[in-house]
Structures are given as C-alpha cells and as structure tokens.
Design a protein around this motif. Sequence first.
Motif, mmCIF file in Angstrom:
data_model
loop_
_atom_site.group_PDB
_atom_site.id
_atom_site.type_symbol
_atom_site.label_atom_id
_atom_site.label_comp_id
_atom_site.label_asym_id
_atom_site.label_seq_id
_atom_site.Cartn_x
_atom_site.Cartn_y
_atom_site.Cartn_z
ATOM 1 N N VAL A 1 0.862 -1.200 0.000
ATOM 2 C CA VAL A 1 0.000 0.000 0.000
ATOM 3 C C VAL A 1 0.893 1.243 0.000
ATOM 4 C CG1 VAL A 1 -1.656 1.351 1.346
ATOM 5 C CG2 VAL A 1 -1.868 -1.129 1.255
ATOM 6 N N ASP A 2 0.731 2.117 -0.960
ATOM 7 C CA ASP A 2 1.496 3.382 -1.060
ATOM 8 C C ASP A 2 2.996 3.211 -1.290
ATOM 9 O OD1 ASP A 2 -0.840 4.711 -0.535
ATOM 10 O OD2 ASP A 2 -0.468 4.826 1.630
ATOM 11 N N ALA A 3 3.462 1.967 -1.496
ATOM 12 C CA ALA A 3 4.911 1.804 -1.701
ATOM 13 C C ALA A 3 5.324 2.488 -3.002
ATOM 14 C CB ALA A 3 5.274 0.325 -1.741
ATOM 15 N N GLN A 4 6.476 3.177 -2.938
ATOM 16 C CA GLN A 4 7.013 3.783 -4.175
ATOM 17 C C GLN A 4 7.948 2.797 -4.882
ATOM 18 O OE1 GLN A 4 7.766 6.676 -1.164
ATOM 19 N NE2 GLN A 4 8.026 8.223 -2.753
ATOM 20 N N ILE A 5 8.499 1.891 -4.077
ATOM 21 C CA ILE A 5 9.413 0.902 -4.651
ATOM 22 C C ILE A 5 9.076 -0.466 -4.049
ATOM 23 C CG2 ILE A 5 11.828 0.323 -5.109
ATOM 24 C CD1 ILE A 5 12.626 3.080 -4.257
ATOM 25 N N ILE A 6 9.033 -1.473 -4.888
ATOM 26 C CA ILE A 6 8.831 -2.843 -4.399
ATOM 27 C C ILE A 6 10.037 -3.672 -4.837
ATOM 28 C CG2 ILE A 6 7.398 -4.919 -4.541
ATOM 29 C CD1 ILE A 6 5.016 -3.089 -5.287
ATOM 30 N N PHE A 7 10.781 -4.201 -3.853
ATOM 31 C CA PHE A 7 11.938 -5.052 -4.174
ATOM 32 C C PHE A 7 11.529 -6.518 -4.157
ATOM 33 C CE2 PHE A 7 14.397 -1.312 -3.230
ATOM 34 C CZ PHE A 7 15.510 -1.454 -4.050
ATOM 35 N N LEU A 8 11.988 -7.272 -5.129
ATOM 36 C CA LEU A 8 11.812 -8.727 -5.112
ATOM 37 C C LEU A 8 13.142 -9.338 -4.678
ATOM 38 C CD1 LEU A 8 9.976 -9.235 -8.552
ATOM 39 C CD2 LEU A 8 9.004 -8.549 -6.345
ATOM 40 N N ALA A 9 13.151 -9.946 -3.496
ATOM 41 C CA ALA A 9 14.371 -10.605 -2.998
ATOM 42 C C ALA A 9 14.021 -12.074 -2.754
ATOM 43 C CB ALA A 9 14.853 -9.920 -1.720
ATOM 44 N N LEU A 10 13.540 -12.686 -3.789
ATOM 45 C CA LEU A 10 12.971 -14.043 -3.704
ATOM 46 C C LEU A 10 13.981 -15.089 -4.156
ATOM 47 C CD1 LEU A 10 9.666 -12.811 -5.245
ATOM 48 C CD2 LEU A 10 9.807 -13.913 -3.000
ATOM 49 N N PRO A 11 13.784 -16.347 -3.757
ATOM 50 C CA PRO A 11 14.735 -17.391 -4.166
ATOM 51 C C PRO A 11 14.665 -17.632 -5.678
ATOM 52 C CG PRO A 11 13.173 -18.199 -2.482
ATOM 53 C CD PRO A 11 12.686 -16.864 -2.933
ATOM 54 N N THR A 12 15.810 -17.967 -6.250
ATOM 55 C CA THR A 12 15.859 -18.388 -7.660
ATOM 56 C C THR A 12 16.700 -19.669 -7.725
ATOM 57 O OG1 THR A 12 17.690 -16.818 -7.972
ATOM 58 C CG2 THR A 12 15.518 -16.143 -8.755
ATOM 59 N N PRO A 13 16.204 -20.733 -7.115
ATOM 60 C CA PRO A 13 17.012 -21.967 -7.026
ATOM 61 C C PRO A 13 17.148 -22.635 -8.390
ATOM 62 C CG PRO A 13 14.766 -22.379 -6.294
ATOM 63 C CD PRO A 13 14.847 -20.907 -6.584
ATOM 64 N N PRO A 14 18.131 -23.527 -8.508
ATOM 65 C CA PRO A 14 18.261 -24.210 -9.794
ATOM 66 C C PRO A 14 17.124 -25.195 -10.013
ATOM 67 C CG PRO A 14 19.966 -24.918 -8.237
ATOM 68 C CD PRO A 14 19.135 -23.910 -7.530
ATOM 69 N N GLY A 15 16.560 -25.202 -11.215
ATOM 70 C CA GLY A 15 15.569 -26.215 -11.557
ATOM 71 C C GLY A 15 16.288 -27.499 -11.959
ATOM 72 N N ALA A 16 15.523 -28.496 -12.370
ATOM 73 C CA ALA A 16 16.104 -29.809 -12.683
ATOM 74 C C ALA A 16 17.150 -29.710 -13.801
ATOM 75 C CB ALA A 16 14.988 -30.766 -13.091
ATOM 76 N N ASP A 17 16.974 -28.751 -14.723
ATOM 77 C CA ASP A 17 17.922 -28.637 -15.845
ATOM 78 C C ASP A 17 19.051 -27.640 -15.564
ATOM 79 O OD1 ASP A 17 16.504 -26.300 -15.828
ATOM 80 O OD2 ASP A 17 15.853 -26.386 -17.920
ATOM 81 N N GLY A 18 19.136 -27.115 -14.335
ATOM 82 C CA GLY A 18 20.216 -26.179 -13.992
ATOM 83 C C GLY A 18 19.828 -24.723 -14.179
ATOM 84 N N ALA A 19 18.756 -24.468 -14.932
ATOM 85 C CA ALA A 19 18.326 -23.070 -15.133
ATOM 86 C C ALA A 19 17.706 -22.539 -13.837
ATOM 87 C CB ALA A 19 17.301 -23.007 -16.259
ATOM 88 N N ALA A 20 17.781 -21.212 -13.649
ATOM 89 C CA ALA A 20 17.160 -20.623 -12.452
ATOM 90 C C ALA A 20 15.643 -20.802 -12.550
ATOM 91 C CB ALA A 20 17.516 -19.143 -12.377
ATOM 92 N N ASP A 21 15.068 -21.300 -11.464
ATOM 93 C CA ASP A 21 13.621 -21.518 -11.436
ATOM 94 C C ASP A 21 12.942 -20.187 -11.060
ATOM 95 O OD1 ASP A 21 11.042 -22.271 -10.977
ATOM 96 O OD2 ASP A 21 11.543 -24.066 -9.819
ATOM 97 N N LEU A 22 12.090 -19.702 -11.947
ATOM 98 C CA LEU A 22 11.476 -18.382 -11.729
ATOM 99 C C LEU A 22 10.094 -18.450 -11.084
ATOM 100 C CD1 LEU A 22 12.571 -16.470 -14.967
ATOM 101 C CD2 LEU A 22 13.480 -16.273 -12.648
#
Length: 449
Positions: A75-96
Amino acid sequence: MKIAVIGTGYVGLVTGTCFAETGNVVTCVDVDQQKINKLNAGEITIYEPGLEKLFLRNQKEGRLKFTQSLADAIVDAQIIFLALPTPPGADGAADLKYILGVANDLGKLLNPNNYVVIVDKSTVPVGTADKVHNAIVASATIHQAGKNIEHCFDVVSNPEFLREGVAVDDFMKPDRVVIGTTAPKAIKVMNDLYTPFVRQGNPLIFMDEKSAELTKYAANAFLAVKISFMNEIAQMCERLGADVDMVRKGIGSDDRIGKRFLFPGIGYGGSCFPKDVQALAKTADDINYDFKILDAVMDVNAMQKLHLIPKIKKYFNNNLKGKHFALWGLAFKPNTDDVREAPAYYMIDALLAEGATIAVFDPEAINNTISVYGNKIVYANNQYEALFNADALLIATEWNEFRTPDFEKISSALKNKLIFDGRNVFDPAQMQELGYHYESIGRKIISNK
Ligand SMILES: NC(=O)C1=CN([C@@H]2O[C@H](COP(=O)(O)OP(=O)(O)OC[C@H]3O[C@@H](n4cnc5c(N)ncnc54)[C@H](O)[C@@H]3O)[C@@H](O)[C@H]2O)C=CC1
Ligand SMILES: O=C(O)[C@H]1O[C@H](OP(=O)(O)OP(=O)(O)OC[C@H]2O[C@@H](n3ccc(=O)[nH]c3=O)[C@H](O)[C@@H]2O)[C@H](O)[C@@H](O)[C@@H]1O
C-alpha cells in the motif's frame, strides 16, 4: 521513501534493514509465518555480523516492519523489491516460479493511480525483467480488467553483490550499484534511493535491464573462475613442489590480477556461485553457445570439494572404516550460519560413506546442520570438545577462532598429531615445529613419520 521488500531471507533482510537505516520506511514480506513472527518479536533470523544492531534500532524507530501480507506491504509503496529465491531447476536453469508467482499477485494488487518501481534484486536470467513486466500485465488484465495498469509501473533490474558475512558493509558501502532500466521515472527514483550509499564516489551504473541481469552472472562466474584457477594452480604446486601461498602473493601483487579471491581451498560453496555458474552455463546452452570455461569451472570445483578425501584415505592405507574424525567448520564460509552447498557437507558425506564417524563444530552453523544430518554425526559444544579421541582434525571453514588455537589441547585430545586443512589456516613451518603431520592445499606436506 516507502519501500516494500518481498522475501525476507539473507538478501531481503539485509536490503530492508539497510534501506531503513538511511531513513526510508520499509515493510518486509515473507510467506514463512515463523520467520515473520520471530522478526516481529525482535528476534533476528540469520547470523550476519552487524545486522542485529541495525535491525533492532530501525524496528524500534518504526522504520522497519514485517508482515505476511503482500497487500498490506505494498500500500502506497514507491518501490517494491523482489528478494525471492531463484534456485536451480532440474535442468540447472534458475527456477522463476517464486518471482513470477509474486508478479502474478502484484498484477492483482497494483493501484493504477500510484506509480511504483518494481525492482528485481534476485539473481535472474537475462530477459526476466520483461517476463515480470508481462506477468504483471497479464494478471492485471484478468483481475483488474479495464484498468490501465501498464503505465503505473516499471520493472528494474538491480542485482545484489553483497557477500554473506560482510553483507551490511557491502550493502552500505557498495563498490558499485548496477541499475538496469531506461525508464526516466525509474532512473530518478533509483538514483534518489541509492545516492546516500555512494557518497564516497563509488558509481551508480545505469544500463539496460538485460545488461544488468547478465552483469550479475558475469560477476559471480568470473569470481568462480578466479578461485578455480587458483585451485588448479594449487594442484600443480602439490605435484611440482611449489608453494601456492607464494604463487598467490606473487601474482596478486599485480594490479591487473588483484589480491582478492585467490585463496585456494576445498572449493567454492554457498547459495550463489554453484547455482549461478550452472545457470549461466544453461543460458549459454539455450542459445547454442558452448561456454567452455564454465564447464571446466564446475568440473574443477566438484573435484576440489573432495580434494582432502584421497589424502586422508592414503594416510590411513585406504581404510577409513571405524576411524573417527573431528571436523572444524560447517558453514560454506566464515561469519555466516549458511550451509547451502557447504564444502564441509561433501566431506561429511564422503567420510560417512567410507564408514568413518565424525564429530563437528562450527560457531554458528550447528543448528542448521542438525536439521540436515540429525544423529548421523556428533555435535560438539566447542572446537576442543570435537577433538576427543579423534584420529585426525579436519578443517573445512576458516573461522578466525580456528587460526590460533591451543595446539597442546589439540594434541592431547587427538589420537594422532594429524591435521588435514582444507583452508590453509595454519602455517606449515609451525606445524613442523610442533611435530604434526599436516596436509593442506597446494603447500608441502609436513610429515612427522
Ligand atoms: N544470499 C546471498 O548472499 C545473495 C543472494 N542473491 C540472490 O538473491 C535472491 C535471494 O537469495 P537469499 O536471500 O539468499 O534467499 P533466501 O532463501 O535466504 O530468502 C528468500 C526468502 O523468500 C521467501 N519467499 C518465498 N516465496 C515468497 C513469496 N511468494 N512471498 C514472500 N516471500 C517469499 C522465503 O520464505 C525466504 O525467506 C536469490 O536470487 C539469490 O541468488 C544475490 C546476492 C547475494
Ligand atoms: O550472488 C551472491 O550470492 C554472492 O556470491 C558471492 O558471495 P558469497 O557466496 O556470500 O561468499 P564469497 O565470499 O564470494 O565466497 C563464496 C565461496 O567461495 C570460496 N572462496 C572465496 C574466495 C577465495 O579466495 N577462495 C574461495 O575458495 C568461499 O570459501 C565460499 O565457499 C559473491 O562474492 C557476492 O558478490 C555475491 O553477491
């Protein structure tokens, strides 16, 4: 400014606290109810030097809040940071899935009358800022039909370069801040936010989103190359009778090479280098580019993590069944309780598979290790207790308190004067004087036989 930080782990908590420290009002969100309860009760959830003091002060002054509700936080935020996990998926790519899941939620919640900058702080593959943008618009089209959401936000890539163990310093005084956006409104907001952090003149580097996303992977991969190169030089030293410490000093004093990140050891670990090198290799694969150095780095690191095991086996005539070892250091590096991809764990697994038993000590990472190994290993209350009746001392993490121990206590507790050191903590000359058999990485073996 009013800021929301989504994801309150190692990066989110440091980011939120440090932004509160410069006067912003920050609300951190997490789906983990236990974490939020603890933080709201004034209890810090990670071990990170210097963080607790800032956390408590800013919380007390009402600039740092915690909630499970994404809707309340933005609510009313001017900036929203995403500091979420991006673990490796089964093929090694970052899981989004975490990032795009939150993007979907934001599409439902964003207020079309309030402009907001959505900043991706997680380490994400090139093109993710576009994906986040599109996911928000797609979700808003379904859940807020008829409202003009597209013009009320920009997505910025602002990768984080902090190191665990010195995260507060790295955040408060960054070498540089990389900001990926070409949107004028977003550039202004990000410039205002970060100006207090670069008063010493370190640069805010503005670029496009894709370049910023790739910069993060390039930085981590380059550092992993540097470490792995030195680990290979250490292998050469062992075979040629040279001393890697001397070689390190010899090359590190050349400014073009630099002194940092040249320390050989039992490989790099942590939640980032392993996954980020792998993810960059996968990105290269996806675009049919054969990134040969990255493959070599991953191979070298896999070998290096187990480098001490053949040495230990050789000493005990290839039979570790019934042998008992003391292991100092569990965290993937000193000054953190983080055990993700810790080289110590690879050693523990290999020794247990050989039929050995292990007593471990780490100043901060015991609790995290209990949840991984349960009663398969023994947990000591201090570094000396771990030594009792052990056939050898093994060192996996270079905590400062291991550097100048009481060697008399060590030798009286151990069955043999025997140390295998994966982080080159001790001086071989001193070990010789004290009558130890001492093996380390890329330096000569001290033998007491
Ligand atoms: N740990 C580090 O030193 C650094 C990490 N990074 C990157 O930052 C990102 C985050 O890493 P860490 O902080 O280490 O991860 P972490 O696992 O410590 O923290 C992530 C947090 O997000 C929370 N979360 C998951 N889904 C959520 C949702 N839908 N809403 C709200 N919270 C949610 C989790 O419960 C957890 O507390 C990763 O991409 C990592 O590669 C970048 C630089 C340094
Ligand atoms: O993306 C991330 O998460 C972070 O990854 C690393 O930070 P971190 O993993 O916290 O710790 P480092 O100090 O880089 O150490 C990583 C691993 O490399 C090993 N290392 C480091 C330096 C060295 O000379 N030799 C060496 O073996 C450490 O023991 C550790 O296992 C980077 O240094 C940060 O810039 C980055 O933000």
